[in-house]
Motif scaffolding. Structure first.
Motif, PDB file in Angstrom:
ATOM      1  N   MET A   1      11.380  15.404  -5.736  1.00 17.17           N
ATOM      2  CA  MET A   1      10.923  14.118  -5.235  1.00 17.17           C
ATOM      3  C   MET A   1      11.787  13.715  -4.050  1.00 17.17           C
ATOM      4  SD  MET A   1      10.083  11.880  -8.639  1.00 17.17           S
ATOM      5  CE  MET A   1      11.207  12.649  -9.796  1.00 17.17           C
ATOM      6  N   GLU A   2      11.124  13.385  -2.975  1.00 20.17           N
ATOM      7  CA  GLU A   2      11.845  13.005  -1.770  1.00 20.17           C
ATOM      8  C   GLU A   2      11.969  11.492  -1.624  1.00 20.17           C
ATOM      9  OE1 GLU A   2       9.835  15.002   1.395  1.00 20.17           O
ATOM     10  OE2 GLU A   2      10.344  16.971   0.603  1.00 20.17           O
ATOM     11  N   LYS A   3      11.004  10.746  -2.119  1.00 17.55           N
ATOM     12  CA  LYS A   3      11.030   9.293  -2.038  1.00 17.55           C
ATOM     13  C   LYS A   3      11.075   8.755  -3.462  1.00 17.55           C
ATOM     14  CE  LYS A   3       8.724   5.429   0.226  1.00 17.55           C
ATOM     15  NZ  LYS A   3       7.583   5.017   1.029  1.00 17.55           N
ATOM     16  N   SER A   4      12.001   7.855  -3.718  1.00 17.90           N
ATOM     17  CA  SER A   4      12.146   7.358  -5.085  1.00 17.90           C
ATOM     18  C   SER A   4      10.864   6.676  -5.559  1.00 17.90           C
ATOM     19  CB  SER A   4      13.329   6.388  -5.187  1.00 17.90           C
ATOM     20  OG  SER A   4      12.971   5.113  -4.719  1.00 17.90           O
ATOM     21  N   LEU A   5      10.632   6.741  -6.848  1.00 13.55           N
ATOM     22  CA  LEU A   5       9.424   6.164  -7.437  1.00 13.55           C
ATOM     23  C   LEU A   5       9.372   4.658  -7.233  1.00 13.55           C
ATOM     24  CD1 LEU A   5       9.403   8.185 -10.768  1.00 13.55           C
ATOM     25  CD2 LEU A   5       8.272   8.731  -8.609  1.00 13.55           C
ATOM     26  N   GLU A   6      10.530   4.036  -7.252  1.00 10.66           N
ATOM     27  CA  GLU A   6      10.611   2.591  -7.103  1.00 10.66           C
ATOM     28  C   GLU A   6      10.283   2.140  -5.675  1.00 10.66           C
ATOM     29  OE1 GLU A   6      12.771   4.056 -10.514  1.00 10.66           O
ATOM     30  OE2 GLU A   6      13.037   4.537  -8.407  1.00 10.66           O
ATOM     31  N   GLU A   7      10.512   2.998  -4.687  1.00 14.40           N
ATOM     32  CA  GLU A   7      10.263   2.652  -3.280  1.00 14.40           C
ATOM     33  C   GLU A   7       8.799   2.804  -2.870  1.00 14.40           C
ATOM     34  OE1 GLU A   7      13.563   3.867  -0.306  1.00 14.40           O
ATOM     35  OE2 GLU A   7      13.491   5.432  -1.851  1.00 14.40           O
ATOM     36  N   ARG A   8       8.027   3.497  -3.664  1.00  9.99           N
ATOM     37  CA  ARG A   8       6.638   3.772  -3.303  1.00  9.99           C
ATOM     38  C   ARG A   8       5.756   2.550  -3.520  1.00  9.99           C
ATOM     39  NH1 ARG A   8       5.676   9.972  -5.375  1.00  9.99           N
ATOM     40  NH2 ARG A   8       7.785  10.662  -4.890  1.00  9.99           N
ATOM     41  N   ASP A   9       4.737   2.446  -2.711  1.00  8.90           N
ATOM     42  CA  ASP A   9       3.753   1.376  -2.878  1.00  8.90           C
ATOM     43  C   ASP A   9       3.022   1.634  -4.197  1.00  8.90           C
ATOM     44  OD1 ASP A   9       1.562  -0.315  -2.876  1.00  8.90           O
ATOM     45  OD2 ASP A   9       0.811   0.355  -0.930  1.00  8.90           O
ATOM     46  N   PRO A  10       3.161   0.754  -5.188  1.00 11.92           N
ATOM     47  CA  PRO A  10       2.533   1.003  -6.489  1.00 11.92           C
ATOM     48  C   PRO A  10       1.010   0.974  -6.455  1.00 11.92           C
ATOM     49  CG  PRO A  10       3.509  -1.183  -6.427  1.00 11.92           C
ATOM     50  CD  PRO A  10       3.895  -0.501  -5.153  1.00 11.92           C
ATOM     51  N   ASN A  11       0.429   0.516  -5.355  1.00  8.67           N
ATOM     52  CA  ASN A  11      -1.031   0.456  -5.211  1.00  8.67           C
ATOM     53  C   ASN A  11      -1.596   1.618  -4.396  1.00  8.67           C
ATOM     54  OD1 ASN A  11      -1.596  -2.212  -6.488  1.00  8.67           O
ATOM     55  ND2 ASN A  11      -0.205  -2.888  -4.897  1.00  8.67           N
ATOM     56  N   SER A  12      -0.776   2.645  -4.164  1.00 15.32           N
ATOM     57  CA  SER A  12      -1.214   3.769  -3.335  1.00 15.32           C
ATOM     58  C   SER A  12      -1.754   4.908  -4.200  1.00 15.32           C
ATOM     59  CB  SER A  12      -0.070   4.266  -2.454  1.00 15.32           C
ATOM     60  OG  SER A  12       1.002   4.741  -3.239  1.00 15.32           O
ATOM     61  N   ILE A  13      -2.929   5.384  -3.819  1.00 18.50           N
ATOM     62  CA  ILE A  13      -3.617   6.451  -4.546  1.00 18.50           C
ATOM     63  C   ILE A  13      -3.864   7.614  -3.592  1.00 18.50           C
ATOM     64  CG2 ILE A  13      -5.701   7.104  -5.812  1.00 18.50           C
ATOM     65  CD1 ILE A  13      -6.083   4.115  -6.486  1.00 18.50           C
ATOM     66  N   LEU A  14      -3.659   8.817  -4.093  1.00 19.07           N
ATOM     67  CA  LEU A  14      -3.927  10.038  -3.347  1.00 19.07           C
ATOM     68  C   LEU A  14      -4.918  10.871  -4.150  1.00 19.07           C
ATOM     69  CD1 LEU A  14      -3.129  11.970  -0.963  1.00 19.07           C
ATOM     70  CD2 LEU A  14      -1.316  12.834  -2.459  1.00 19.07           C
ATOM     71  N   MET A  15      -5.852  11.525  -3.452  1.00 20.33           N
ATOM     72  CA  MET A  15      -6.834  12.350  -4.147  1.00 20.33           C
ATOM     73  C   MET A  15      -7.320  13.464  -3.232  1.00 20.33           C
ATOM     74  SD  MET A  15     -10.338  11.114  -6.081  1.00 20.33           S
ATOM     75  CE  MET A  15     -11.454  11.067  -4.675  1.00 20.33           C
ATOM     76  N   LEU A  16      -7.497  14.640  -3.799  1.00 16.92           N
ATOM     77  CA  LEU A  16      -8.166  15.735  -3.102  1.00 16.92           C
ATOM     78  C   LEU A  16      -9.657  15.425  -3.092  1.00 16.92           C
ATOM     79  CD1 LEU A  16      -8.307  18.621  -1.909  1.00 16.92           C
ATOM     80  CD2 LEU A  16      -8.414  19.454  -4.265  1.00 16.92           C
ATOM     81  N   PHE A  17     -10.276  15.503  -1.915  1.00 13.56           N
ATOM     82  CA  PHE A  17     -11.696  15.200  -1.807  1.00 13.56           C
ATOM     83  C   PHE A  17     -12.479  16.484  -1.603  1.00 13.56           C
ATOM     84  CE2 PHE A  17     -15.556  14.293   0.565  1.00 13.56           C
ATOM     85  CZ  PHE A  17     -16.122  13.315  -0.248  1.00 13.56           C
ATOM     86  N   SER A  18     -13.538  16.633  -2.395  1.00 19.69           N
ATOM     87  CA  SER A  18     -14.427  17.780  -2.266  1.00 19.69           C
ATOM     88  C   SER A  18     -15.869  17.314  -2.336  1.00 19.69           C
ATOM     89  CB  SER A  18     -14.166  18.790  -3.388  1.00 19.69           C
ATOM     90  OG  SER A  18     -15.108  19.845  -3.328  1.00 19.69           O
ATOM     91  N   GLU A  19     -16.727  17.973  -1.597  1.00 22.61           N
ATOM     92  CA  GLU A  19     -18.156  17.667  -1.661  1.00 22.61           C
ATOM     93  C   GLU A  19     -18.830  18.345  -2.850  1.00 22.61           C
ATOM     94  OE1 GLU A  19     -19.853  18.551   2.166  1.00 22.61           O
ATOM     95  OE2 GLU A  19     -18.673  17.001   3.161  1.00 22.61           O
TER      96      GLU A  19
END
Length: 171
Positions: A1-19
């Protein structure tokens, strides 16, 4: 982990997108769109091998074929990774996200079950169930301690799958 969990925007979502329908991206995207109407702070980043569709609204960050260093940066800067597939073998993007400190919300399928335990290192939901997916996402938005607990547990779990460990077992 490069960025601490506490520093991250808690409302940020990441997802792989596929058709591909089997990946479940469209129902997950629709779920997150509905949540965005209630919580304007939600940010969503999609990465993909596909071109950005006109259906992807401007508020959604879309990255086609991110380089490895950019993908690592994405994993390390988001709080939640959503993996909504209907079928997978041993899916790498959710494992990579866990390794970088994302709390994982994944469909309850065999591939995810290879390394996920509901409520222990990830939150699992019935594939295609938008209400359940919405509830899981909201639970992490409303309980930052749960998000951080799951992210730490997910990280510890994925460490068991290092090449050296796997090689030693095979040997």
């Amino acid at each position: 982990m490069e960025k601490s969990l506490e520093e991250r925007d808690p409302n940020s979502i990441l997802m792989l997108f596929s058709e591909a329908d089997v990946k479940g991206s469209y129902y997950a995207l629709n779920t997150i769109r509905e949540l965005k109407k209630k919580n304007k702070l939600i940010s969503l980043t999609l990465f993909s091998t596909y071109d950005k569709s006109e259906e992807i609204e401007p508020w959604i960050n879309f990255i086609k074929l991110p380089a490895q260093d950019k993908l690592r940066e994405l994993y390390n800067s988001h709080s939640i990774f959503v993996s909504p597939s209907f079928i997978e073998g041993f899916p790498l993007p959710p494992a990579e996200a866990m390794c970088c400190g994302c709390a994982l919300i994944a469909s309850d399928i065999g591939g995810h079950r290879e390394y996920c335990e509901d409520g222990k290192n990830a939150l699992l939901f019935e594939p295609g169930n938008q209400n359940e997916l919405s509830d899981k996402i909201m639970s992490l938005f409303s309980d930052n301690n749960l998000r951080i607990k799951l992210a730490h547990a997910g990280y510890e779990t994925i460490l068991k799958y290092k090449w050296e460990t796997s090689f030693a077992k095979l040997k």
